[in-house]
Design a protein around this motif. Structure first.
Motif, PDB file in Angstrom:
ATOM      1  N   GLU A 572     -12.812   5.335   0.242  1.00  0.00           N
ATOM      2  CA  GLU A 572     -10.888   6.665   0.474  1.00  0.00           C
ATOM      3  C   GLU A 572      -9.435   6.161   0.640  1.00  0.00           C
ATOM      4  OE1 GLU A 572     -12.516   9.992  -0.217  1.00  0.00           O
ATOM      5  OE2 GLU A 572     -13.754   9.525  -1.847  1.00  0.00           O
ATOM      6  N   ARG A 573      -9.382   6.112   2.701  1.00  0.00           N
ATOM      7  CA  ARG A 573      -8.540   6.215   2.967  1.00  0.00           C
ATOM      8  C   ARG A 573      -7.755   4.584   2.795  1.00  0.00           C
ATOM      9  NH1 ARG A 573      -9.684   8.986   8.311  1.00  0.00           N
ATOM     10  NH2 ARG A 573     -10.036  11.083   7.564  1.00  0.00           N
ATOM     11  N   ALA A 574      -9.054   3.713   2.590  1.00  0.00           N
ATOM     12  CA  ALA A 574      -8.595   2.264   2.508  1.00  0.00           C
ATOM     13  C   ALA A 574      -7.831   2.175   0.959  1.00  0.00           C
ATOM     14  CB  ALA A 574      -9.871   1.520   2.608  1.00  0.00           C
ATOM     15  N   GLU A 575      -7.880   2.840  -0.254  1.00  0.00           N
ATOM     16  CA  GLU A 575      -7.480   2.683  -1.231  1.00  0.00           C
ATOM     17  C   GLU A 575      -5.851   3.763  -1.214  1.00  0.00           C
ATOM     18  OE1 GLU A 575     -10.081   4.556  -4.091  1.00  0.00           O
ATOM     19  OE2 GLU A 575     -11.049   2.859  -4.248  1.00  0.00           O
ATOM     20  N   ALA A 576      -6.080   4.081  -0.697  1.00  0.00           N
ATOM     21  CA  ALA A 576      -4.656   5.712   0.125  1.00  0.00           C
ATOM     22  C   ALA A 576      -3.511   4.800   1.181  1.00  0.00           C
ATOM     23  CB  ALA A 576      -4.799   6.602   0.257  1.00  0.00           C
ATOM     24  N   HIS A 577      -4.260   3.829   1.952  1.00  0.00           N
ATOM     25  CA  HIS A 577      -3.719   3.229   3.252  1.00  0.00           C
ATOM     26  C   HIS A 577      -3.748   4.505   4.153  1.00  0.00           C
ATOM     27  CE1 HIS A 577      -3.151  -0.633   0.756  1.00  0.00           C
ATOM     28  NE2 HIS A 577      -3.107  -0.051  -0.420  1.00  0.00           N
ATOM     29  N   LEU A 578      -4.934   4.848   4.376  1.00  0.00           N
ATOM     30  CA  LEU A 578      -4.614   5.732   5.487  1.00  0.00           C
ATOM     31  C   LEU A 578      -5.612   5.527   7.159  1.00  0.00           C
ATOM     32  CD1 LEU A 578      -4.675   9.187   3.128  1.00  0.00           C
ATOM     33  CD2 LEU A 578      -2.534   8.232   3.848  1.00  0.00           C
ATOM     34  N   PRO A 579      -4.824   6.364   7.833  1.00  0.00           N
ATOM     35  CA  PRO A 579      -6.050   5.832   9.182  1.00  0.00           C
ATOM     36  C   PRO A 579      -7.380   6.242   8.827  1.00  0.00           C
ATOM     37  CG  PRO A 579      -3.994   7.226   9.980  1.00  0.00           C
ATOM     38  CD  PRO A 579      -3.973   7.603   8.152  1.00  0.00           C
ATOM     39  N   PRO A 580      -7.831   5.154   9.455  1.00  0.00           N
ATOM     40  CA  PRO A 580      -8.188   4.144  10.470  1.00  0.00           C
ATOM     41  C   PRO A 580      -7.831   3.113   9.639  1.00  0.00           C
ATOM     42  CG  PRO A 580      -9.849   4.381  10.182  1.00  0.00           C
ATOM     43  CD  PRO A 580      -9.765   5.314   8.962  1.00  0.00           C
ATOM     44  N   VAL A 581      -7.526   2.750   8.611  1.00  0.00           N
ATOM     45  CA  VAL A 581      -7.287   1.879   8.499  1.00  0.00           C
ATOM     46  C   VAL A 581      -6.012   1.358   8.017  1.00  0.00           C
ATOM     47  CG1 VAL A 581      -7.210  -0.058   5.738  1.00  0.00           C
ATOM     48  CG2 VAL A 581      -8.900   2.036   6.250  1.00  0.00           C
TER      49      VAL A 581
END
Length: 666
Positions: A572-581
């Protein structure tokens, strides 16, 4: 740092007009000009545009007192300022005459080259200054403690490593063997309730010590320190580790710090500041429960202890152990990238170790949910031993509204929320403290109140009335218990304040889980599950557990699958372009400054989100927030751009911006 007689420059310093000039000395016997030694100094200044090293001459009357890492006084910007000598040589890139060192405060080397390099990298990573990081890394001096002579403890009588505590994990004994052989494995460890993690980590530290290397162990708070200190002592013996925490008395903290800096001990247990402990020959860094927000430094440069330890492991080629009952998205990203290996027990072992969890929404036959559901009532009645009830809010009645029209009860002075601190207590504002003894609803005129959210104190009253045969105790807020009394006790605790009990709890109840998931926070799901797993881990073997909430939301708890939860959170963080991605920088400043920053050009593929106003309480200055989001590959460039911006404002004598990179919460 020196190379032969030539000072090795980390960065070419800009010329700084010296306040005092030093003439070269003359040798009376030979009549020749005596060479003057040059000291490179890290000056304690918070100004970003002066965040670099400066050269000073060592006067003959102070020579040879200065050594790399010692504290000195220098004249800087017209005043006596503290600093550290970080290198000595006989040449300088400065074209004019150098100012002299004013005083050698102490010849004790307290800043090692390894910690200096780490502090510089950390300052650059979080767009901060070296002096801000060094204040965290080196505690204030205590002269009497410094006068104590060193007494290194020999390590020729070390006990043998006992890997029994690691047998629940197929890779556990091999991990200890790798540490003892001197290699540096990197592991994300999913702990289980049936094994004390403090004892397991102590065995890992012992294995590392037997290879001739040191260990840094970080835990979230002082409450954990006591338990982990006892575990390390039981495994290692007395005198082989020290505790290093900001909560210690200054003399005690400095004594522990010097013992590590002098090489007397090589194992350090502490809170977030211990990540900088000057351990010689570092072989292992360990962080327990890395999702706890206490690891995030609340002062500039707002670093995170986990990231400091990971940075240090790379710099010093040390092993890594990131452990917890739950798993963060950051820890899962280490596994997903292949940088670290996941250490998990087999599925059947996990199911046996965790208590069996039943979930209820609090309703019966389609009726409205009950405050004390029948399933919870029956489970407490059946429990043979202590019971833990986790309540997501502390206090008494923390949220109030009109009984008739449901209008929230607000303060007439500042519009803050009204609350009640105890039975019969007068209503008061949670923001400004103004009392409201005769509140009436501004919408319908009713004086009747209801409490949609109650704290552990009010819940304790309800449980005491329902179970008069049990002693009821509370833990939370300013009154946190370390240990609960044994017997048929009923413990009402807020998340993170759950006390241990000898033998473990017979039943764990998670109340009002919907409240824990209702906060407006980036990490709300991860944080809620971390606190739930930590509470369930206090149960005894074959204990029962009940959670009040949505069964679909709590399936990760039912399956006892922290890694699966972390993997979904990371996706979910990767989809939203949020840390740690991705890398995120949050900048807060007055509205006109933020507006100018929003129109500025930023490095690489940086996205600009905002600006938006920041909610403030009465009396606080209004300001806006800007979020800068960039791929991880552009993170260093964004940090450098923000640091340059801070430097330019500092040179122009403008107020600094509040810059937080990858903040734990915003």
């Amino acid at each position: 740092m020196t190379t032969g007689d030539q000072l090795e420059l980390l960065a070419a310093p800009e010329p700084v007009p010296p306040p005092v000039l030093l003439e070269e000395g003359v040798d009376e016997r030979s009549g020749e000009v005596a060479p003057v030694r040059i000291a490179r100094v890290a000056v304690d200044t918070p100004l970003p545009h002066l965040d670099r090293l400066f050269d000073y001459a060592v006067p003959p009357e102070l020579d040879p007192q200065p050594v790399p890492g010692c504290r000195v006084k220098v004249r800087f910007a017209g005043r006596a300022t503290d600093g550290y000598v970080v290198g000595l040589g006989e040449t300088t890139a400065h074209e004019g005459r150098l100012a002299p060192l004013t005083k050698v405060v102490s010849a004790e080397p307290v800043l090692s080259a390894e910690v200096l390099g780490l502090a510089r990298e950390v300052a650059d990573r979080w767009a901060g200054t070296l002096s801000d990081v060094l204040r965290l890394a080196v505690p204030p001096r205590q002269a009497k403690v410094e006068a104590r002579p060193s007494v290194p403890r020999p390590d020729d009588d070390l006990p043998g490593v006992d890997d029994e505590v690691w047998h629940l994990w197929p890779d556990g004994p091999g991990f200890l063997g790798a540490l003892e052989s001197g290699t540096s494995p990197r592991v994300v460890w999913e702990a289980l309730p049936l094994r004390d993690p403090a004892v397991a980590v102590a065995q890992a530290a012992l294995a590392t010590l037997r290879s001739g290397r040191g260990t840094v162990v970080c835990v979230p708070d002082a409450r954990e320190l006591d338990h982990w200190d006892a575990a390390l002592t039981s495994v290692l013996g007395h005198g082989r580790h020290v505790v290093l925490s900001s909560g210690q008395k200054p003399a005690e903290r400095y004594r522990s710090f010097l013992a590590v800096a002098r090489g007397e001990v090589s194992i350090v247990l502490g809170t977030r500041a211990a990540a900088f402990a000057p351990v010689h020959d570092l072989g292992l860094v360990t962080v327990w429960d890395d999702g706890d927000d206490l690891y995030a430094e609340p002062r500039a440069p707002y670093l995170h202890a986990r990231e400091v330890l990971l940075t240090r492991a790379v710099r010093e080629d040390a092993a890594v152990l990131v452990g917890g009952y739950a798993r963060t998205a950051e820890a899962q990203s280490l596994v997903g990238s292949g940088w670290a290996r996941s250490m998990r027990a087999e599925a059947v072992t996990r199911r046996r170790a965790w208590p069996r969890l039943d979930v209820t929404d609090g309703s019966v036959a389609g009726g409205a949910p009950a405050r004390l559901p029948h399933q919870v009532f029956a489970a407490v009645r059946r429990a043979d031993g202590p019971v833990l009830v986790q309540v997501p809010r502390r206090g008494y009645r923390t949220s109030l509204s009109c009984q008739d029209c449901r209008t929230p009860a607000r303060c007439a002075a500042c519009d803050g929320p009204l609350a009640q601190g105890g039975r019969g207590a007068t209503l008061a504002c949670r923001w400004c403290g103004t009392e409201a003894p005769r509140w009436t609803c501004p919408t319908c005129g009713s004086a009747r109140l209801r409490a949609p959210v109650v704290g552990q104190l009010r819940t304790a009253e309800e449980y005491a009335a329902a179970f008069p045969d049990r002693a009821v105790v509370t833990s939370g807020g300013a009154d946190v218990l370390a240990e609960a009394p044994p017997g048929d006790v009923l413990v009402l605790a807020t998340p993170g304040a759950e006390p241990r009990v000898e033998g473990g709890y017979a039943l764990v109840v998670l109340m009002d889980t919907w409240l824990a998931l209702g906060r407006d926070d980036l990490r709300v799901g991860e944080e809620a599950h971390r606190r739930w797993f930590n509470a369930l881990a206090l149960a005894r073997e074959r204990a029962a557990a009940v959670a009040v909430g949505d069964p679909a939301t709590l399936q990760g708890l039912v399956r006892a699958d922290p890694a699966g939860l972390a993997e979904r959170e990371l996706a979910e963080r990767a989809e939203a372009h949020l840390p740690p991605v991705a890398r995120v920088a949050v900048v807060e400043a007055p509205a006109d400054v933020v507006a100018e920053l929003a129109s500025r050009s930023w490095p690489g593929a940086t996205e600009v989100l905002g600006p938006v106003p920041v909610p403030t309480r009465p009396g606080e200055p209004e300001h806006d927030r800007l979020v800068l989001r960039t791929p991880r590959r552009d993170g260093p460039a964004l940090a450098a751009a923000l640091k340059d911006l801070q430097s330019a404002r500092s040179a122009a004598k403008l107020p600094p911006l509040r810059v937080r990179i990858d903040p734990h919460a915003f």
